[in-house]
Enzyme design. Structure first.
Site, PDB file in Angstrom:
ATOM      1  N   ASP A   1       2.292  -3.211  -1.917  1.00  0.00           N
ATOM      2  CA  ASP A   1       2.612  -2.539  -0.657  1.00  0.00           C
ATOM      3  C   ASP A   1       3.118  -1.118  -0.965  1.00  0.00           C
ATOM      4  O   ASP A   1       4.019  -0.951  -1.801  1.00  0.00           O
ATOM      5  CB  ASP A   1       3.719  -3.373   0.024  1.00  0.00           C
ATOM      6  CG  ASP A   1       3.967  -2.970   1.457  1.00  0.00           C
ATOM      7  OD1 ASP A   1       3.055  -2.456   2.105  1.00  0.00           O
ATOM      8  OD2 ASP A   1       5.105  -3.222   1.929  1.00  0.00           O
TER       9      ASP A   1
ATOM     10  N   GLU B   1      -3.651   4.969   3.891  1.00  0.00           N
ATOM     11  CA  GLU B   1      -2.947   5.289   5.154  1.00  0.00           C
ATOM     12  C   GLU B   1      -3.252   6.711   5.578  1.00  0.00           C
ATOM     13  O   GLU B   1      -3.237   7.644   4.771  1.00  0.00           O
ATOM     14  CB  GLU B   1      -1.429   5.096   4.965  1.00  0.00           C
ATOM     15  CG  GLU B   1      -0.638   5.380   6.244  1.00  0.00           C
ATOM     16  CD  GLU B   1       0.850   4.977   6.157  1.00  0.00           C
ATOM     17  OE1 GLU B   1       1.179   4.030   5.412  1.00  0.00           O
ATOM     18  OE2 GLU B   1       1.670   5.624   6.817  1.00  0.00           O
TER      19      GLU B   1
ATOM     20  N   HIS C   1       9.056   1.729  10.152  1.00  0.00           N
ATOM     21  CA  HIS C   1       9.628   0.736   9.241  1.00  0.00           C
ATOM     22  C   HIS C   1      11.100   0.505   9.572  1.00  0.00           C
ATOM     23  O   HIS C   1      11.758   1.385  10.123  1.00  0.00           O
ATOM     24  CB  HIS C   1       9.511   1.215   7.792  1.00  0.00           C
ATOM     25  CG  HIS C   1       8.105   1.159   7.267  1.00  0.00           C
ATOM     26  ND1 HIS C   1       7.317   2.267   7.156  1.00  0.00           N
ATOM     27  CD2 HIS C   1       7.358   0.116   6.843  1.00  0.00           C
ATOM     28  CE1 HIS C   1       6.121   1.907   6.674  1.00  0.00           C
ATOM     29  NE2 HIS C   1       6.125   0.608   6.478  1.00  0.00           N
ATOM     30  N   GLY C   2      11.593  -0.663   9.186  1.00  0.00           N
ATOM     31  CA  GLY C   2      13.015  -0.927   9.311  1.00  0.00           C
ATOM     32  C   GLY C   2      13.413  -1.562  10.634  1.00  0.00           C
ATOM     33  O   GLY C   2      12.565  -2.024  11.405  1.00  0.00           O
TER      34      GLY C   2
ATOM     35  N   GLY D   1       5.193  -1.749   9.773  1.00  0.00           N
ATOM     36  CA  GLY D   1       6.364  -1.626  10.641  1.00  0.00           C
ATOM     37  C   GLY D   1       6.275  -2.511  11.862  1.00  0.00           C
ATOM     38  O   GLY D   1       6.693  -2.119  12.954  1.00  0.00           O
TER      39      GLY D   1
ATOM     40  N   SER E   1       7.645  -5.553  12.519  1.00  0.00           N
ATOM     41  CA  SER E   1       8.661  -6.587  12.771  1.00  0.00           C
ATOM     42  C   SER E   1       9.118  -6.548  14.224  1.00  0.00           C
ATOM     43  O   SER E   1       9.228  -5.469  14.830  1.00  0.00           O
ATOM     44  CB  SER E   1       9.873  -6.377  11.846  1.00  0.00           C
ATOM     45  OG  SER E   1       9.623  -6.980  10.583  1.00  0.00           O
TER      46      SER E   1
ATOM     47  N   SER F   1      11.177  -6.651   7.615  1.00  0.00           N
ATOM     48  CA  SER F   1      12.533  -6.681   8.179  1.00  0.00           C
ATOM     49  C   SER F   1      12.869  -8.029   8.830  1.00  0.00           C
ATOM     50  O   SER F   1      13.994  -8.528   8.680  1.00  0.00           O
ATOM     51  CB  SER F   1      12.695  -5.559   9.206  1.00  0.00           C
ATOM     52  OG  SER F   1      12.494  -4.313   8.581  1.00  0.00           O
TER      53      SER F   1
HETATM   54  P1  13P Z   1       8.994  -3.813   8.978  1.00  0.00           P
HETATM   55  O1  13P Z   1      10.117  -2.990   8.501  1.00  0.00           O
HETATM   56  O2  13P Z   1       8.726  -3.629  10.426  1.00  0.00           O
HETATM   57  O3  13P Z   1       9.128  -5.273   8.647  1.00  0.00           O
HETATM   58  O4  13P Z   1       7.657  -3.282   8.240  1.00  0.00           O
HETATM   59  C1  13P Z   1       7.265  -3.793   7.006  1.00  0.00           C
HETATM   60  C2  13P Z   1       6.153  -3.040   6.400  1.00  0.00           C
HETATM   61  O5  13P Z   1       5.459  -2.261   7.012  1.00  0.00           O
HETATM   62  C3  13P Z   1       5.901  -3.281   4.979  1.00  0.00           C
HETATM   63  O6  13P Z   1       4.886  -2.486   4.477  1.00  0.00           O
HETATM   64  O1  G3H Z   2       7.373  -0.937   4.021  1.00  0.00           O
HETATM   65  C1  G3H Z   2       8.077  -1.158   3.081  1.00  0.00           C
HETATM   66  C2  G3H Z   2       8.785  -2.415   2.822  1.00  0.00           C
HETATM   67  O2  G3H Z   2       9.596  -2.783   3.887  1.00  0.00           O
HETATM   68  C3  G3H Z   2       9.410  -2.414   1.470  1.00  0.00           C
HETATM   69  O3  G3H Z   2      10.740  -2.053   1.386  1.00  0.00           O
HETATM   70  O4  G3H Z   2      10.956  -0.898  -0.853  1.00  0.00           O
HETATM   71  O5  G3H Z   2      12.950  -1.900   0.304  1.00  0.00           O
HETATM   72  O6  G3H Z   2      11.190  -3.348  -0.732  1.00  0.00           O
HETATM   73  P1  G3H Z   2      11.509  -2.031  -0.050  1.00  0.00           P
HETATM   74 ZN    ZN Z   3       4.788  -0.566   5.412  1.00  0.00          ZN
END
Ligand code: 13P
Ligand code: G3H
Ligand code: ZN
Length: 313
Positions: free
Chosen positions: A86, A138, A183-184, A216, A218, A261
């Site tokens: 990822d 992306e 994200h987050g 992103g 979640s 998340s």
């Molecule tokens: P979330 O923070 O919404 O869970 O997104 C995760 C993500 O995009 C990981 O690549």
């Molecule tokens: O999109 C990214 C993921 O949520 C990964 O986060 O680098 O804290 O594992 P991390």
């Molecule tokens: Zn991501």
């Protein structure tokens, strides 16, 4: 080692199938044995294909050797589970993951100027395709924290006019799009803020054969936020994307939905409750088991109520 030696799935085939049938493959992030087990349990219970997503920082946290040791020891059906890097930010990390035995990699050049994003994505494609490893790229930028190295301040929506040429030049197998997710845990000012379905529609029209990816995604179940706060946490204004909006996106060629998340919330909520309500406990296996259980439940819920990927395997 090659991913087929681990009985791992070819991500590209999973995504093509999902896109044609109108469901999505969940890509759940993991970082340790418990979160890995939670995802595999959920996949097994729901008979769903699943992508195990490993960020650069999670790879560093677990180490490639321990991670692949866990994959070797894990139980799953041949071809049901894919292992995916990822947000790889360099050719080198994508090569490293491919050589370790990952089935797919994301090269995230979204912060680069367009021509550099294209040339680096293509460089990764040329390497990984030799091993039938698939590539996600992306175009556009998501606001929020992607990992410890990348914090984008603002959205840059994907430009539908650029996608056809981008896909052609990069030879990417799937494309992550920026349509308003972040994200987050702090994604929305209000719960009725909509994703840019108009942009998604144009993208899907311009590259009809390419599976699209939603990062992103979640939904940040409020029950976990409340549970964390009830048992000593302090999380304010966390808000995700509604499941209804994710389902709508899935009906418009989003074939891979990334969730991290939500799993963190489920995991943390369970640990906080266990430690708070049973203060005599100090065996990590006890509180970590409750975290695995809660994360499993949440993954099952998202597979069944958002992805529509249950009973597909
Ligand atoms: P979330 O923070 O919404 O869970 O997104 C995760 C993500 O995009 C990981 O690549
Ligand atoms: O999109 C990214 C993921 O949520 C990964 O986060 O680098 O804290 O594992 P991390
Ligand atoms: Zn991501």
């Amino acid at each position: 080692m090659h991913y087929s030696d681990y009985w791992l799935a070819d991500t590209k085939s999973l995504l093509k199938h999902a896109m044609h049938d109108g469901y999505a493959i969940p890509a759940f992030n993991f970082y340790n044995m418990e979160s890995l087990q939670a995802i595999l349990n959920a996949a097994q219970i729901t008979q769903s294909p699943v992508i195990l997503a490993v960020s650069e920082s999670a790879l560093e946290y677990m180490s490639g050797e321990i991670l692949m040791g866990m994959i070797r020891g894990a139980q799953y059906k041949r071809g049901q589970i894919a292992l995916h890097l990822d947000h790889g930010h360099s050719f080198e990390i994508c090569k490293y993951a491919t050589d370790l035995g990952f089935s797919s990699v994301m090269f995230d050049g979204s912060a680069l100027p367009l021509d550099k994003n294209i040339s680096e994505s293509r460089r990764v494609a040329d390497y990984v395709h030799k091993f039938n490893v698939s590539l996600e790229t992306e175009l556009g930028v998501l606001a929020g924290t992607e990992d410890k190295n990348t914090t984008a301040k603002k959205h840059l929506f994907t430009d539908p006019d650029l996608v056809k040429d981008f896909v052609k030049q990069t030879k990417t197998d799937s494309l992550a799009v920026a349509i308003g997710t972040t994200h987050g845990a702090y994604k929305r000012k209000s719960s009725n803020e909509s994703l840019r379905f108009d942009i998604l529609e144009q993208i899907a029209k311009n590259i009809p054969g390419v599976p699209l990816v939603l990062h992103g995604a979640s939904s940040i179940p409020q029950k976990y936020v409340n549970q964390i706060n009830k048992f000593g946490g302090n999380i304010k204004n966390a808000r995700g994307i509604s499941p209804a909006q994710i389902r709508r996106a899935i009906s418009m060629h989003i074939a891979k939905v990334n969730i991290d998340s939500d799993s963190r919330f489920a995991f943390t909520a369970a640990i906080r409750k266990t430690l708070y309500t049973k203060p005599e406990i100090f065996d990590p296996r006890i509180y970590l088991s409750t975290a695995t259980e809660e994360m499993t439940k949440n993954c099952i819920d998202e597979i069944q109520n958002i992805m529509g990927s249950g009973y597909k395997f």
